[in-house]
Design an enzyme around this catalytic site. Structure first.
Site, PDB file in Angstrom:
ATOM      1  CB  SER A   1      -0.897   0.024   1.239  1.00 14.90           C
ATOM      2  OG  SER A   1      -1.406   1.333   1.399  1.00 14.90           O
TER       3      SER A   1
ATOM      4  CG  ASP B   1     -20.881   2.346  -1.831  1.00 19.79           C
ATOM      5  OD1 ASP B   1     -21.813   3.084  -2.199  1.00 19.79           O
ATOM      6  OD2 ASP B   1     -20.565   2.188  -0.643  1.00 19.79           O
TER       7      ASP B   1
ATOM      8  CE1 TYR C   1     -24.699   1.383   5.310  1.00 19.64           C
ATOM      9  CE2 TYR C   1     -24.716  -0.974   5.740  1.00 19.64           C
ATOM     10  CZ  TYR C   1     -24.867   0.084   4.870  1.00 19.64           C
ATOM     11  OH  TYR C   1     -25.217  -0.167   3.565  1.00 19.64           O
TER      12      TYR C   1
END
Ligand code: GLA
Length: 385
Positions: A64, A169, A219
């Site tokens: 990353s 998404d 959520y």
């Protein structure tokens, strides 16, 4: 150092492939996707890029560039979470889902870099999943189609990351189109690309820089409240499978059968679905009054009924609406912090930016970020020579 150079420095080889997948901003239709409802997102110019090269030893190595960290594992599995590298769970979740389908990827070196602001409601996680999936598809010649790839990415997040997100998404990150918003039916997965009136309006994204913890319980709790609503409404409305099947008028006839909190959650969803349908008419017609009131009603409903806004998001909307030429604004994404989105008359973007840059820190002590982005293309993978 650019990404190609970083790749060569880390892996001592040249990448064979580049995959990109964008983040998204949702114009309207919030918390409707997991209720089989309607959404209207656009892909944004901020994206995740993956450079990749095959390896012969069956290992997948991840680097990353944003976290400056590496991790590696056997492509054949078992794929395990590693609390030291939570960022890698999105890539690993995708590999794990490919394995479940019987599509074992070969070994690979991957470098991941994104400029989608993280934990800001712009779907940086879906962008990582989709970029990983299209990179692996291209590199391994997997025959999986876009729809199945989108579902695979959603499962990676649901099962490996543990966030019970809907499909919006991953869908828009994969299939967004430049110059267009996407009207998506999250049950049938049929979609229509709606030309965004770019000659008249711009999309401006306002980041409160209040970080959300999405995998946190809120959520998933909203999601189960919606499911409870469906269960309790079913005796009166036997045909329903999800809140999508309940028109607002029908809902009000039976809302008294629900506990007060569940009724509020469900009322948001059934009305928000209708707002998306109305928005699909209003946007191409550049019906400014309608666009504005739908966006503001959506925000009020998310704030008061669904209770996923926060004072900082409310302030962003309030500041936006004090600027002449701002058509409408609302929080976007899951909420609890993150970003607001505004639809703004062309030429008024800078006025909005300065109002927010000045007014927001005064009240919150936080420096906000403001992004301009025209609707962009979805994911792609290309071979590098
Ligand atoms: C997150 C989820 C989406 C959707 C939105 C709320 O972004 O990943 O599936 O539920 O929240 O609309």
């Amino acid at each position: 150092m650019n990404l190609m150079q970083q790749f060569q420095r880390i892996y001592d080889s040249k990448p064979a492939l580049r995959a990109t997948a964008p983040g998204r901003v949702n114009l309207i239709g919030e918390h409707t996707d997991y209720n089989d409802g309607f959404v209207m997102p656009v892909a944004i110019q901020y994206a995740v890029t993956i450079l990749a090269a095959p390896r012969d030893d069956g290992r997948i190595r991840l680097f990353s560039a944003d976290f400056g960290q590496s991790t590696e594992f056997a492509a054949a599995g078992p794929i395990e979470r590693d609390p030291r590298f939570p960022w890698s769970h999105y890539e690993k979740g995708v590999v794990s889902e490919f394995l479940k389908l019987g599509s074992a990827p070969r070994g690979a070196d991957l470098l991941i870099h994104g400029n989608v602001p993280m934990a800001s409601g712009l779907s940086s996680s879906a962008a990582v999943e989709v970029a990983t999936a299209v990179a692996l598809r291209a590199m391994n010649g997997f025959g999986i189609g876009d729809l199945d790839l989108i579902r695979l990415c959603q499962r990676a997040e649901n099962e490996f990351v543990g966030m019970k997100c809907g499909i919006m998404d991953q869908f828009i990150s994969c299939l967004g189109r430049s110059g267009h918003a996407m009207f998506l039916d999250c049950r049938s997965l049929e979609y229509r690309l709606i030309p965004f009136p770019s000659g008249r309006y711009s999309v401006v994204i306002l980041n409160t820089r209040m970080k959300r913890e999405l995998t946190g319980s809120e959520y998933n709790e909203r999601r189960s409240q919606c499911e409870e609503g469906v269960r309790l409404l079913r005796p009166a409305l036997p045909g329903i499978r999800a809140l999508r099947d309940v028109p607002p008028g029908e809902f009000e006839k039976h809302a008294a059968a629900l506990p007060e909190l569940v009724a509020r959650r469900c009322r948001h969803v059934v009305c928000e679905n209708q707002r998306v349908l109305d928005f699909v008419q209003a946007l191409p017609a550049s019906d400014e009054a309608r666009i504005g009131s739908l966006l503001l009603d959506s925000h009020a409903s998310l704030r008061d009924l669904y209770e996923v806004s926060c004072p900082e998001l409310d302030l962003m909307v309030e500041l936006s609406m004090s600027v002449p030429g701002v058509v409408g604004a609302r929080m976007t994404g899951a909420g609890f912090g993150g970003c607001a989105v505004a639809v703004v008359e062309k030429g008024r973007e800078e006025a909005l930016r300065s109002r927010v840059m000045e007014g927001y820190p005064k009240k919150t002590g936080i420096e906000p970020e403001v992004y301009f982005s025209s609707p962009s293309d979805g994911a792609k993978a290309e071979a590098l020579e």
